[in-house]
Enzyme design. Structure first.
Site: not given
Ligand code: GLU
Length: 465
Positions: A240-242, A250
């Site tokens: 995830s983004k974490r 990206e």
């Protein structure tokens, strides 16, 4: 049987690298077997599915070189067909109209929960005569799911997986407003597209049971299923983004090359001995589902960097120079004209040996485009003492007399160091500061040669002033 596979992303605004890996596995599988790789945009959720979100996926796939065969299928355009199949199932008796209102449904569920009833929700309309239908109520269509026995799937990655049919309720396939549910649309589309193998993330494994029941209800042959483990972060949790970058865009911005990302994603969850570096042709030759592991793959940024560094070195220097220049646009103190690009191109063989990403490459090449006076890093400024500035003026004279090739410059510097009783490093470090504004760079002779006589001497003069 010709292999036909598909990638079926929901346009949510990004192309997750897990999705990119699914697309890659599908493409490789298709190409390996001489089959076809199709693309279906699952845009039935009209709120979330914008053209821009679809474009992000198309751009990401194009960048990764994952071109599909044939026309892109848009699920939203197939709603009439989804409804038609649902009605056909009613006619066959494998689905039924359910007139339960949302309130009744809630009340039925609550009553069942209160009674401690753990069996699945059952609609009373499964067994009610259609003649009892209330007037003026639009029904939903529910699958008449089997209640006895099991639904079994021989998954090509997960092995044989099974669920007791008592565990599955009669799911809605067509809502009362006539729109299909996700499970139903996927099955109808995969059938109509003649998909032979459904290769996707294992978060869809539970959906496969429900989807299998729809195939069975229509007497359609089921495709082969292959559910591949999801990508996890280094800590073992779902990516995830974490964990940092998750979208293909990206990674692109962070300076990874598409061939490197594909190589890395392929190795994430698939193995062929300990082969680490594979280009597309090699991947097509070797890929098959028996090489896909069952354990979740963990994202390893160091390994991605290592693989990217490998592919970076193989890129054409002129292309890299143009890409670096593009990434430097907008930074302060730079003149990005043809001179600068020429210098970047000239030093590229040395620069690309040291960079893991295009971002690092651009950072390391920035000094080549600086306008005078050079911005000085504190450590570099510290090297420009009065004494060293004096020396730099003498060095400049020695260099000016050379032919300004890397070999000629190296000889000139060594000659100067020797003649003045200095160590080479004692000459090179202040010179590096003067030429680059920093204390790290490729070999000083290569830097001098790349800057060229005029620019190099101008920089030395400016620093030694
Ligand atoms: N649209 C689904 C997703 O984005 C994939 C459905 C499928 O592959 O069957 O997760």
């Amino acid at each position: 049987m010709t292999v036909r596979v598909r990638f079926a992303p929901s346009p949510t605004g990004l192309l997750h690298i897990g999705g990119a890996r699914t697309a890659l596995f599908n493409l490789l599988f298709a190409r390996h077997h001489g089959g076809e790789f199709l693309l279906r945009i699952e845009d039935t959720d009209r709120e979330r599915s914008t053209d821009a979100a679809t474009q992000v996926i198309l751009d990401g796939l194009a960048w990764l070189g994952l071109a599909h065969d044939g026309q892109t299928v848009f699920q939203s355009q197939r709603a009439a067909r989804h409804a038609e199949v649902a009605r056909e199932m009613v006619a066959r008796g494998s689905a039924y109209h359910c007139y339960l209102s949302a309130e009744e449904l809630k009340a039925t569920r609550e009553a069942a929960a209160a009674a401690g009833n753990v069996t699945r929700f059952r609609s009373p309309w499964r067994d009610r005569a259609p003649s009892e239908a209330p007037a003026g109520v639009a029904p939903a269509i529910r699958l008449r799911a089997p209640r006895e026995g099991e639904t079994v799937i021989d998954d090509l990655v997960q092995g044989t997986v099974r669920v007791a049919n008592a565990e599955l309720d009669d799911m809605i396939i067509l809502r009362s407003d006539g729109t299909p549910t996700y499970q139903h649309a996927v099955v109808v589309d995969d059938h109509d597209m003649a998909i032979t193998h459904v290769i996707r993330g294992d978060d869809h494994l539970t959906n496969a049971f429900r989807q299998a029941q729809i195939y069975d209800a229509m007497d359609w042959p089921r495709p082969h299923f292959a559910h591949i483990p999801l990508i996890h972060g280094a800590d073992g949790k779902k990516l995830s983004k974490r964990h940092g970058a998750v979208s293909v865009l990206e990674f692109q911005e962070q300076g990874y090359l598409p061939e490197a990302l594909c190589n890395y994603l392929l190795r994430l969850g698939w193995a062929h001995g300990d082969v680490e570096i594979l280009d597309r042709d090699e991947a097509i030759r070797l890929f098959d589902l028996d090489g896909v592991g069952r354990a979740a793959a963990r994202m390893d940024p160091a390994k991605l960097g290592h693989i990217n560094a490998h592919w970076l070195k193989l890129r054409d220097d002129a292309w890299l120079a143009a890409e670096v220049a593009r990434r430097l646009v907008g930074r302060p103190n730079l003149a990005l004209g043809t001179d600068a690009i020429h210098r970047i191109r000239a030093l590229m063989p040395a620069l690309k040996e040291r960079a893991k990403t295009l971002v690092e490459l651009a950072d390391s090449a920035t000094f080549l485009a600086y306008t005078l006076p050079l911005p000085m890093q504190p450590k570099a400024a510290g090297l420009l003492s009065a004494e060293n500035c004096l020396m730099l003026r003498e060095v400049a004279t020695a260099l000016a007399a050379s032919d300004f090739t890397a070999t000629g410059l190296d000889a000139a510097l060594r000659g100067f160091a020797e003649a003045t009783g200095r160590k080479l490093g004692a000459v090179a470090q202040p010179l590096r500061a003067a030429l680059t504004g920093s204390t790290v760079s490729p070999g000083i002779d290569a830097v001098l040669a790349a800057l060229g006589r005029e620019e190099a001497l101008a920089r030395i003069a400016a620093a030694a002033r």
